[in-house]
Design an enzyme around this catalytic site. Structure first.
Site, PDB file in Angstrom:
ATOM      1  N   ASP A 150     -39.478 -28.542  63.159  1.00 54.86           N
ATOM      2  CA  ASP A 150     -38.396 -28.349  64.124  1.00 54.86           C
ATOM      3  C   ASP A 150     -38.030 -29.704  64.723  1.00 54.86           C
ATOM      4  O   ASP A 150     -38.865 -30.349  65.357  1.00 54.86           O
ATOM      5  CB  ASP A 150     -38.882 -27.372  65.213  1.00 54.86           C
ATOM      6  N   ASP A 194     -31.727 -27.556  61.955  1.00 61.86           N
ATOM      7  CA  ASP A 194     -32.820 -28.467  62.311  1.00 61.86           C
ATOM      8  C   ASP A 194     -34.202 -27.837  62.242  1.00 61.86           C
ATOM      9  O   ASP A 194     -35.157 -28.393  62.747  1.00 61.86           O
ATOM     10  CB  ASP A 194     -32.584 -29.012  63.719  1.00 61.86           C
ATOM     11  N   GLU A 195     -34.311 -26.706  61.591  1.00 63.17           N
ATOM     12  CA  GLU A 195     -35.574 -25.968  61.626  1.00 63.17           C
ATOM     13  C   GLU A 195     -35.809 -25.305  60.280  1.00 63.17           C
ATOM     14  O   GLU A 195     -34.876 -24.745  59.699  1.00 63.17           O
ATOM     15  CB  GLU A 195     -35.421 -24.831  62.632  1.00 63.17           C
TER      16      GLU A 195
HETATM   17 MG   LIG Z   1     -35.098 -28.017  67.317  1.00 72.13          MG
END
Ligand SMILES: [Mg+2]
Length: 362
Positions: free
Chosen positions: A17, A111-112
């Site tokens: 993350d 983003d993960e």
């Molecule tokens: Mg994040």
């Protein structure tokens, strides 16, 4: 039994993350923003914060918060317009790094992602060593930091990545997993949204330990199919596989109002932040949807929905809002008043085989 340890096929899952992703990209690209409280998103009356830098979070600024509230909490807050084309490019860079380690990558957003490295461990290398390497490479390639969680299932890996943020690494081993969830507030469980958390709290279920004390029968009676998932995760058990092709079916936002809406003007205003919220999520998850649905709940709790499907994906937040306002005119005004309005975008241009729904509560 120790879940995971006794599992016939324990997995090695990494959850990666990026830290305050959009805001960190902006701080990377504009030195004047470094060390300052930054919010990505519109500062207008009806804008919504898409991401907040850690300096802004100290003041209580959070993503999905109305910009007006954020500015009140943090008077020095700097609003920056989102640049999704840049975020997407960075996202592509990190996904290329992931692909060097395993084909089993399940992105949750730009983003993960979950990575299952169980069957892709090079000789003598642990999942933790891979997580360290990935973090180092992300920093080297993008100039940004990522946090990683390593565990034997998705649920715990995601919890772990949140433990030592930012720029952190946390490993939850099979012998620690069941213990780890005991003290955790139910609202922190991934898969338990604010509405369900409130329902649980009203029932006296505040922590993992409270959940674990309930029978499977009780939880499925109260929460339907999700009851079994709750029963499992309260024991640190999660059988969900990392599936690279998992697809979201819809993105929705709704709001319950302090005072019932009586006029179309009020409804038009109320729809604006909902459209902004849905659109931010749509952009973040790289989705293109063709069906807009609005939901209205009246003061007597009767609920109606109206939907329209286009021949093309909805192209902008403005178009989404315009369609929502058209649709709301079918059901409002109504003498009962509307206590809740919601907007959902669905009909994404992808194979329709996933159960996932993304709910955003105002
Ligand atoms: Mg994040």
């Amino acid at each position: 039994m120790i879940p995971g340890a006794d599992d016939p096929s324990p997995r090695r899952i990494i959850h990666i993350d990026m830290d305050a992703f959009f805001a960190s990209v902006e701080q990377r690209d504009n030195p004047a923003l470094r060390g300052r409280p930054v919010a990505v998103g519109g500062s207008s009356q009806r804008g919504v914060v898409a991401a907040a830098s850690y300096e802004a979070r100290v003041f209580g600024v959070r993503s999905a918060m109305p910009s007006v509230t954020a500015a009140r909490l943090c008077p020095d807050l700097i609003f920056v317009k989102s640049r999704f084309e840049v975020y997407r490019a960075v996202s592509q860079q990190i996904r290329e790094i992931f692909a060097d380690y395993t084909p089993l990558v399940e992105p949750l957003s730009l983003d993960e992602a979950y990575l299952d490295v169980t069957d892709h461990l090079p000789d003598g290398m642990t999942a933790t060593a891979i997580a360290k390497q990935i973090r180092a490479r992300i920093r080297q390639v993008t100039g940004l930091t990522a946090s990683a969680g390593v565990s034997y299932n998705k649920f715990l890996a995601k919890l772990a990545s949140d433990q030592n943020k930012p720029d952190g690494l946390c490993v939850i081993t099979p012998d620690r997993g069941p213990e780890f969830v005991l003290k955790l507030p139910v609202g922190k469980f991934h898969g338990i949204g604010p509405a369900t958390a409130a329902k649980m709290q009203a029932m006296g279920l505040h922590t993992g330990a409270d959940l674990r004390a309930q029978s499977l029968e009780f939880l499925t009676r109260r929460f339907g199919k999700a009851g079994r998932y709750y029963w499992n995760i309260s024991r640190g058990v999660d059988f969900r596989r990392v599936s690279p092709d998992r697809i979201r079916k819809s993105v929705g936002a709704e709001n319950t109002f302090a005072a019932d809406l009586m006029t179309l003007d009020q409804a038009d205003q109320a729809l604006e932040p909902l459209a902004a919220k849905v659109w931010t999520a749509v952009a973040r998850h790289e989705l293109q949807g063709r069906t807009v649905t609005i939901k209205a709940k009246f003061s007597d709790f009767q609920q109606v929905t109206r939907a329209r499907s286009l021949g093309h994906p909805v192209a902008s937040e403005t178009e989404l809002l315009t369609i929502a306002r058209d649709l709301v005119r079918i059901v409002l005004p109504d003498p009962r008043g509307a206590r809740l309005l919601g907007i959902t975008l669905s009909g994404f241009d992808v194979p329709d085989d996933g159960p996932e729904q993304l709910d955003l509560f105002a």
